[in-house]
Scaffold this motif. Structure first.
Motif, PDB file in Angstrom:
ATOM      1  N   ARG A 147       0.803  -1.220   0.000  1.00 28.84           N
ATOM      2  CA  ARG A 147       0.000   0.000   0.000  1.00 28.84           C
ATOM      3  C   ARG A 147       0.830   1.262   0.000  1.00 28.84           C
ATOM      4  O   ARG A 147       0.294   2.369   0.033  1.00 28.84           O
ATOM      5  CB  ARG A 147      -0.971  -0.010   1.177  1.00 28.84           C
ATOM      6  CG  ARG A 147      -2.137  -0.937   0.920  1.00 28.84           C
ATOM      7  CD  ARG A 147      -3.000  -1.193   2.136  1.00 28.84           C
ATOM      8  NE  ARG A 147      -3.153  -0.047   2.995  1.00 28.84           N
ATOM      9  CZ  ARG A 147      -3.127  -0.118   4.321  1.00 28.84           C
ATOM     10  NH1 ARG A 147      -2.918  -1.248   4.916  1.00 28.84           N
ATOM     11  NH2 ARG A 147      -3.289   0.963   5.034  1.00 28.84           N
ATOM     12  N   GLY A 148       2.117   1.149  -0.001  1.00 32.41           N
ATOM     13  CA  GLY A 148       2.921   2.365  -0.073  1.00 32.41           C
ATOM     14  C   GLY A 148       4.275   2.188   0.566  1.00 32.41           C
ATOM     15  O   GLY A 148       4.574   1.156   1.156  1.00 32.41           O
ATOM     16  N   ARG A 149       5.064   3.233   0.480  1.00 30.96           N
ATOM     17  CA  ARG A 149       6.426   3.179   0.988  1.00 30.96           C
ATOM     18  C   ARG A 149       6.458   3.490   2.483  1.00 30.96           C
ATOM     19  O   ARG A 149       5.564   4.157   3.010  1.00 30.96           O
ATOM     20  CB  ARG A 149       7.297   4.170   0.219  1.00 30.96           C
ATOM     21  CG  ARG A 149       7.369   3.831  -1.262  1.00 30.96           C
ATOM     22  CD  ARG A 149       7.971   4.969  -2.059  1.00 30.96           C
ATOM     23  NE  ARG A 149       9.415   5.021  -1.917  1.00 30.96           N
ATOM     24  CZ  ARG A 149      10.278   4.340  -2.663  1.00 30.96           C
ATOM     25  NH1 ARG A 149       9.827   3.530  -3.597  1.00 30.96           N
ATOM     26  NH2 ARG A 149      11.565   4.461  -2.480  1.00 30.96           N
ATOM     27  N   VAL A 150       7.508   3.042   3.128  1.00 33.58           N
ATOM     28  CA  VAL A 150       7.622   3.212   4.578  1.00 33.58           C
ATOM     29  C   VAL A 150       7.653   4.703   4.951  1.00 33.58           C
ATOM     30  O   VAL A 150       6.993   5.138   5.892  1.00 33.58           O
ATOM     31  CB  VAL A 150       8.880   2.504   5.127  1.00 33.58           C
ATOM     32  CG1 VAL A 150       9.028   2.760   6.620  1.00 33.58           C
ATOM     33  CG2 VAL A 150       8.802   1.010   4.853  1.00 33.58           C
ATOM     34  N   GLY A 151       8.408   5.483   4.182  1.00 30.03           N
ATOM     35  CA  GLY A 151       8.511   6.913   4.474  1.00 30.03           C
ATOM     36  C   GLY A 151       7.151   7.590   4.419  1.00 30.03           C
ATOM     37  O   GLY A 151       6.833   8.451   5.236  1.00 30.03           O
ATOM     38  N   ALA A 152       6.338   7.181   3.443  1.00 24.35           N
ATOM     39  CA  ALA A 152       5.003   7.766   3.307  1.00 24.35           C
ATOM     40  C   ALA A 152       4.111   7.338   4.467  1.00 24.35           C
ATOM     41  O   ALA A 152       3.318   8.126   4.988  1.00 24.35           O
ATOM     42  CB  ALA A 152       4.390   7.333   1.983  1.00 24.35           C
ATOM     43  N   TRP A 153       4.288   6.088   4.883  1.00 23.23           N
ATOM     44  CA  TRP A 153       3.514   5.575   6.030  1.00 23.23           C
ATOM     45  C   TRP A 153       3.866   6.372   7.289  1.00 23.23           C
ATOM     46  O   TRP A 153       2.987   6.830   8.025  1.00 23.23           O
ATOM     47  CB  TRP A 153       3.854   4.089   6.202  1.00 23.23           C
ATOM     48  CG  TRP A 153       3.174   3.385   7.332  1.00 23.23           C
ATOM     49  CD1 TRP A 153       1.847   3.147   7.475  1.00 23.23           C
ATOM     50  CD2 TRP A 153       3.824   2.782   8.476  1.00 23.23           C
ATOM     51  NE1 TRP A 153       1.625   2.434   8.634  1.00 23.23           N
ATOM     52  CE2 TRP A 153       2.809   2.207   9.267  1.00 23.23           C
ATOM     53  CE3 TRP A 153       5.153   2.672   8.897  1.00 23.23           C
ATOM     54  CZ2 TRP A 153       3.090   1.522  10.459  1.00 23.23           C
ATOM     55  CZ3 TRP A 153       5.424   1.992  10.072  1.00 23.23           C
ATOM     56  CH2 TRP A 153       4.410   1.425  10.840  1.00 23.23           C
ATOM     57  N   LEU A 154       5.164   6.569   7.489  1.00 24.29           N
ATOM     58  CA  LEU A 154       5.617   7.334   8.659  1.00 24.29           C
ATOM     59  C   LEU A 154       5.151   8.787   8.580  1.00 24.29           C
ATOM     60  O   LEU A 154       4.715   9.365   9.573  1.00 24.29           O
ATOM     61  CB  LEU A 154       7.144   7.277   8.755  1.00 24.29           C
ATOM     62  CG  LEU A 154       7.764   5.922   9.118  1.00 24.29           C
ATOM     63  CD1 LEU A 154       9.274   5.982   8.955  1.00 24.29           C
ATOM     64  CD2 LEU A 154       7.401   5.517  10.543  1.00 24.29           C
ATOM     65  N   ALA A 155       5.240   9.358   7.378  1.00 24.67           N
ATOM     66  CA  ALA A 155       4.854  10.765   7.217  1.00 24.67           C
ATOM     67  C   ALA A 155       3.364  10.943   7.483  1.00 24.67           C
ATOM     68  O   ALA A 155       2.948  11.948   8.062  1.00 24.67           O
ATOM     69  CB  ALA A 155       5.198  11.245   5.809  1.00 24.67           C
TER      70      ALA A 155
END
Lengths: 280, 211
Positions: free
Chosen positions: B89-97
């Motif tokens: 569902r998406g990249r880790v950085g985007a999840w954290l952001a």
């Protein structure tokens, strides 16, 4: 659903949804529509990706290194406490406010109404703040639990070291130096307290052992060597072994360390790495 | 939230080649965190805190202490929810952001309510001379990405940029943006849509031909 009035209308809300600006019934309707409309779902995913770009477009302000290190340490400690769940840390119960009437002076009574009104106003203002405080309390409680866990671990380590020091300094402790046959490192020193049968052994400069092997410590007696346990040296080749074994005074001849299969053997088979004779 | 629609995907970032290394490393760290390895959380913090901190600080309006707490809570959430991260569902950085922004907005709202100063202090990015401190990671690629997005943002017509920033950094709803800007709701919706479309097109162009 492409082309229907509902589709066209809801499509206009996609950008707001991607930016988190859509709420209430309109959002509910859009989400319901998305479940059946691939076109809108795809467009929303694209818009979300674009909105997500904004996260890393802000000016960089460096986080103070010391503060950052503190945040990091707290996180790791909290996670360590969380990964090794223990009995819940005791939570201090909230002390209820003192009940019952307190003596009130006349002047205070006349000001009572205003005080009450002010208190109500204060409470209203405090209500909103209470929610944010409650979150902070949760966070602080987590940090406290982590700190307590860390403190207990340190306390345990300190007690262990105190115990070792007391052993070394106990009256009647005999010291046996051990060395390698090559007259070079490794070397070691055994502290034997015959009164309580405690053996505290320190070694340094030991070569790393191969996989599946360990060092075994021997108490050499006239009837043969007795195992005092196995160990692996630390990264610098140093090791500390504490063993308990009641040996009658006068029956120790020497201390020796050999390399043996992991777990040790009943009698030494490997070459002697370090040894030292004991003379009464 | 509508329970029928499932979880919200995290917005994926425009992927640059170097970002892939960080992504791969981040996924490995999340895997270790799922197994209860707290040192992996430390490593994830090292990797992402320099990038999340500016976002959080911006959203909470420059309050350093708030930003620090939100930063900690963001990574704590990552630790607790590491098993919920879904790589498809998406990249880790985007999840954290996504988590960082959401928590920072909560904090900013709580502050704003306490001060009763409404929404007058929505953080603004464009239009101000956004100067960067030296990149804590000395990550030239991240700096270039940042410059690219900021450049694309600055190229938007001012009213579109405003709608975008009020929503993303300020957490305002479309209705609140309409009230604040004195524009009809329909206009606000259109501005947001156009802004996102133009931003996407600019970024696509810039990434194809950075010069």
């Amino acid at each position: 659903m492409s082309g229907t009035p509902a589709h066209d209308e809801l499509r206009d809300s996609l950008a707001a949804e991607a930016l988190g600006a859509l709420h209430g019934p309109e959002r509910e309707a859009l989400l319901a529509h998305l479940a059946g409309c691939e076109e809108c779902a795809r467009e929303l995913a694209e818009m979300r990706a674009t909105a997500g770009e904004l996260a890393f477009a802000v000016p960089v302000v460096a986080l103070d290194a010391e503060r950052s290190a503190r945040v990091r340490a707290r996180l790791v400690a909290r996670a360590a406490a969380d990964a090794r769940p223990q009995e819940g840390a005791p939570v201090t119960p909230v002390t209820p406010l003192r009940q019952g009437p307190a003596p009130v002076s006349r002047a205070a009574r006349s000001a009572g109404w205003w005080a009450a009104a002010a208190a109500v106003a204060l409470l209203l203002g405090a209500g909103a703040y209470a929610a944010s405080l409650s979150r902070r309390v949760d966070a602080l409680r987590g940090r406290l639990a982590a700190a307590q866990t860390e403190r207990e671990a340190l306390r345990g380590e300190l007690l262990r070291r105190d115990g070792t020091l007391a052993e070394l300094a106990a009256p009647g402790v005999r010291v046996i130096d051990v060395a390698s046959p090559e007259q070079r490192a490794p070397s070691g020193r055994m502290f034997w307290n015959p009164r309580n049968g405690t053996w505290t052994f320190f070694a340094r400069g030991l070569p790393a052992v191969r996989e599946g092997r360990e060092y075994q410590l021997w108490l050499v007696t006239p009837t043969g060597p007795l195992s005092a346990g196995t160990f692996r040296p630390g990264p610098g080749g140093s090791a500390q072994v504490v063993a308990r074994y009641d040996l009658p005074p006068g029956s120790l001849r020497a201390i020796a360390v050999t390399e043996e299969p992991a777990g040790g053997l009943p009698a030494p088979t490997g070459e002697v790495v370090v040894s030292g004779a004991f003379s009464t | 939230m509508n329970p029928q629609t499932g979880p919200t995907p995290y917005p994926s970032q425009g992927a640059s080649a170097g970002a892939d290394d960080a992504e791969e490393e981040s996924r490995r760290l999340l895997e270790r965190m799922r197994r209860g390895d707290e040192t992996a959380l430390g490593a994830l913090y090292d990797l992402w805190s320099p990038r999340l901190h500016p976002l959080i600080l911006h959203v909470v309006g420059g309050a350093a202490e708030d930003a620090e707490e939100v930063l900690e809570e963001t990574f704590w959430q990552a630790w607790r929810q590491a098993d919920r991260y879904d790589g498809s569902r998406g990249r880790v950085g985007a999840w954290l952001a996504t988590m960082a922004r959401s928590r920072a907005l909560d904090r900013a709202r709580a502050r704003s309510r306490v001060r009763e100063d409404g929404w007058d202090e929505v953080p603004r990015l464009a239009g101000t001379a956004a100067t960067d401190a030296p990149d804590p990671l000395h990550d030239a690629e991240a700096a270039e990405e940042r410059g690219m997005v900021r450049g694309a943002l600055l190229r938007l017509p001012v009213e579109q940029r405003e709608a975008l920033e009020l929503a993303y950094y300020g957490g305002l709803s479309q209705t609140e943006i309409a009230e604040r800007t004195g524009q009809p709701l329909g206009t606000v919706k259109t501005r947001m849509r156009l802004a996102l479309q133009k931003l996407r097109d600019s970024l696509t162009l810039l990434r194809e031909d950075p010069r």
